[in-house]
Design a protein around this motif. Structure first.
Motif, short mmCIF file in Angstrom:
data_model
loop_
_atom_site.label_atom_id
_atom_site.label_comp_id
_atom_site.label_asym_id
_atom_site.label_seq_id
_atom_site.Cartn_x
_atom_site.Cartn_y
_atom_site.Cartn_z
N VAL A 26 0.84 -1.20 0.00
CA VAL A 26 0.00 0.00 0.00
C VAL A 26 0.88 1.25 0.00
O VAL A 26 0.62 2.21 -0.74
N MET A 27 1.93 1.24 0.80
CA MET A 27 2.82 2.40 0.89
C MET A 27 3.53 2.67 -0.43
O MET A 27 3.77 3.83 -0.79
N LEU A 85 -0.17 0.54 8.79
CA LEU A 85 0.15 1.72 7.97
C LEU A 85 0.59 2.89 8.85
O LEU A 85 1.53 3.63 8.52
N GLN A 86 -0.09 3.06 9.97
CA GLN A 86 0.29 4.13 10.90
C GLN A 86 1.68 3.88 11.46
O GLN A 86 2.46 4.83 11.67
N GLU A 87 2.02 2.63 11.68
CA GLU A 87 3.36 2.26 12.17
C GLU A 87 4.43 2.66 11.17
O GLU A 87 5.59 2.93 11.56
N ARG A 88 4.07 2.72 9.89
CA ARG A 88 5.02 3.12 8.84
C ARG A 88 4.99 4.63 8.59
O ARG A 88 5.56 5.11 7.61
N GLY A 89 4.31 5.35 9.43
CA GLY A 89 4.32 6.81 9.32
C GLY A 89 3.21 7.40 8.48
O GLY A 89 3.17 8.61 8.26
N ALA A 90 2.31 6.55 7.99
CA ALA A 90 1.21 7.04 7.15
C ALA A 90 -0.01 7.38 8.00
O ALA A 90 -0.24 6.77 9.05
N GLU A 91 -0.77 8.34 7.57
CA GLU A 91 -2.06 8.60 8.19
C GLU A 91 -3.07 7.66 7.55
O GLU A 91 -3.18 7.60 6.32
N SER A 92 -3.79 6.93 8.37
CA SER A 92 -4.74 5.94 7.85
C SER A 92 -5.95 5.86 8.75
O SER A 92 -5.85 6.10 9.96
N ILE A 93 -7.09 5.51 8.16
CA ILE A 93 -8.32 5.36 8.92
C ILE A 93 -9.09 4.17 8.37
O ILE A 93 -9.09 3.93 7.16
N SER A 94 -9.70 3.42 9.25
CA SER A 94 -10.46 2.24 8.83
C SER A 94 -11.96 2.52 8.89
O SER A 94 -12.44 3.24 9.77
N PHE A 95 -12.68 1.94 7.91
CA PHE A 95 -14.13 2.11 7.81
C PHE A 95 -14.79 0.74 7.66
O PHE A 95 -14.32 -0.10 6.89
N THR A 96 -15.90 0.54 8.36
CA THR A 96 -16.77 -0.59 8.03
C THR A 96 -17.46 -0.27 6.71
O THR A 96 -17.39 0.87 6.21
N GLY A 97 -18.17 -1.23 6.16
CA GLY A 97 -18.90 -0.97 4.92
C GLY A 97 -19.91 0.16 5.08
O GLY A 97 -20.02 1.04 4.23
N GLY A 98 -20.63 0.15 6.19
CA GLY A 98 -21.61 1.19 6.44
C GLY A 98 -20.97 2.55 6.60
O GLY A 98 -21.46 3.56 6.07
N GLN A 99 -19.86 2.62 7.32
CA GLN A 99 -19.16 3.90 7.51
C GLN A 99 -18.61 4.43 6.19
O GLN A 99 -18.46 5.64 6.02
N LEU A 125 -9.52 11.07 2.05
CA LEU A 125 -8.47 11.12 1.03
C LEU A 125 -7.95 12.55 0.86
O LEU A 125 -6.73 12.78 0.72
N ASP A 126 -8.85 13.53 0.87
CA ASP A 126 -8.45 14.93 0.75
C ASP A 126 -7.56 15.36 1.92
O ASP A 126 -6.74 16.27 1.78
N ALA A 127 -7.74 14.69 3.05
CA ALA A 127 -6.91 14.99 4.22
C ALA A 127 -5.57 14.25 4.18
O ALA A 127 -4.79 14.33 5.13
N GLY A 128 -5.33 13.51 3.09
CA GLY A 128 -4.07 12.82 2.92
C GLY A 128 -4.00 11.44 3.55
O GLY A 128 -2.91 10.84 3.64
N LYS A 129 -5.14 10.90 3.95
CA LYS A 129 -5.15 9.59 4.62
C LYS A 129 -5.34 8.44 3.65
O LYS A 129 -5.94 8.60 2.59
N ILE A 130 -4.81 7.30 4.03
CA ILE A 130 -5.11 6.05 3.34
C ILE A 130 -6.36 5.48 3.99
O ILE A 130 -6.41 5.31 5.22
N VAL A 131 -7.37 5.19 3.19
CA VAL A 131 -8.65 4.70 3.73
C VAL A 131 -8.71 3.18 3.55
O VAL A 131 -8.54 2.66 2.45
#
Length: 407
Positions: A26-27, A85-99, A125-131
């Protein structure tokens, strides 16, 4: 900035070490300057383990509760991958299908996506995060968790790619592309470098497990290129879009197969083709896929369904149609010869029948489709039949391998 959707299957994220490896993949895409949305399945055999837990509680679980249970598998994976991903220095956020804004119908256990609200993902994504999105699931109009059935994570990835107008949808799996047959069982199967959406749809509908037909339909409708590639190597995979590099000299593309099928024969019917259409429509209300056999008298109709759909299929048919009796036959499989415009090559059906007859394999032909010749065979003959047809149609000879294999 282009959006790339990546999907990782259960074997690709089957352990913490595998998840860390996929985080590196991913990175790599993120570091190319792309916005990345990742869709993941449950780890390894988690879904089977959860289903077994349910079976130890009840033999007839409600589908709504099964969806609640099975959806937790993907939720474990999304959280762990986001952490990696966060451990590798990336900003990331997880979503369920509904979210993630995935709204489905209310057919629990085999739901279809109705709409997707892309705003939650685009905002991150606009905030620079990996979703990181949970595959295989969505939310119903009533606010209940739903699951998408077999191949649900593929469908999630393709549908999101379409909604987000992604540049590409990459499907990472344990094989390095789409083959002329399943290489785990057909050792002389060759990798295909490129396919059209229609060719891939025919392969997937016939039983090629590498992609679900729904995912290909989404990609085709919105013109999203797909790439099937290995999660373990950097080899080029199979590219799927509107055009193909495949030679037209070979009308047969591949041999596919699906096991665990049961036939249902209805006797004493009236109405011929109208009844058949009505039966198909009734089953589609529950998202049940079926095939119909050829060469039966009008008063008799035989359809083929997945074994797990037999009980519900019979209930639906008994409620909506009048027939004096029905019989079932289990332990069947489908084997299909897939190609381009098969109907314009009638010799293919005859050749397939000749090959199976020569080895004394019992079979019944299923109704013609433009891109396939399909037969039902005993489950125990499935791999033998597929291998014989693969050889008979020249898919394992050197000349054919040069045509279809990656150069």
């Amino acid at each position: 900035m282009s959006i790339i959707v990546q999907k990782f299957g259960g074997t690709s994220v089957g352990s913490p070490s595998h998840i860390k490896r996929m985080a590196s993949r991913v990175m790599e895409e993120k570091n190319r300057g792309n916005a990345v949305v990742v869709v993941v399945s449950a780890m390894g055999d988690t879904t089977d383990t959860l289903a077994k837990l349910a079976s130890e509680i009840t033999s007839q679980p409600k589908q709504r509760e099964m969806d609640m249970l099975l959806s937790t598998g993907e939720q474990v994976t999304i959280a762990l991958l986001a952490m990696a991903l966060q451990e590798r220095g990336a900003e990331s956020i997880s979503f369920t299908g509904g979210q993630a804004g995935i709204h489905t119908d209310s057919v629990h256990g085999n739901a279809k996506i109705k709409t997707i609200d892309g705003e939650p993902i685009l905002r991150e994504l606009d905030a620079g995060k990996i979703v990181v999105v949970a595959g295989f699931q969505g939310i119903t109009e009533e606010g209940y968790i739903s699951t998408l059935g077999r191949g649900g994570s593929d469908t999630t990835a393709a549908a999101l790619a379409a909604q987000l107008e992604a540049e590409r949808c990459d499907i990472y799996t344990d094989v390095d592309g789409v083959y002329t047959s399943d290489p785990r069982y057909i050792k002389k199967a060759a990798k295909i470098s490129s396919l059209t959406y229609d060719d891939m749809l025919n392969l997937a509908a016939g039983g090629a497990g590498v992609l679900h037909p729904r995912s290909v339909k989404h990609a085709k409708k919105y013109g999203i290129p797909m790439v099937v590639r290995s999660s373990l190597t950097k080899e080029r995979g199979t590219f799927i879009n509107h055009s193909s590099q495949r030679s037209d000299r070979y009308p047969v593309i591949g041999i596919v197969f699906q096991g665990e099928r049961t036939s249902i024969t209805l006797s004493g019917l009236e109405g011929g083709s109208k009844v058949q259409s009505a039966i198909r429509a009734a089953l589609e209300t529950r998202n049940i896929e079926c095939d119909f056999f050829k060469n039966h008298p009008e008063s008799e109709l035989t359809l083929l369904v997945q074994h797990n759909d037999v009980k519900e299929s019979v209930e639906l048919l008994s409620e909506g149609f009048k027939f004096p009796r029905f019989t079932t036959q289990g332990n069947l499989a489908k084997v299909a010869v897939i190609g381009s415009n098969i109907r314009t090559h009638p010799v293919i059906q005859g050749k397939a029948a000749k090959v199976l007859n020569a080895e004394h394999i019992e079979f019944k032909l299923i109704e013609d489709l433009p891109g396939s010749v399909t037969a039902a065979v005993p489950q125990h003959d499935m791999h033998l039949a597929a291998g014989l047809l693969h050889t008979a149609f020249g898919l394992d000879v050197p000349e054919m391998r040069k045509v279809v294999a990656v150069q």
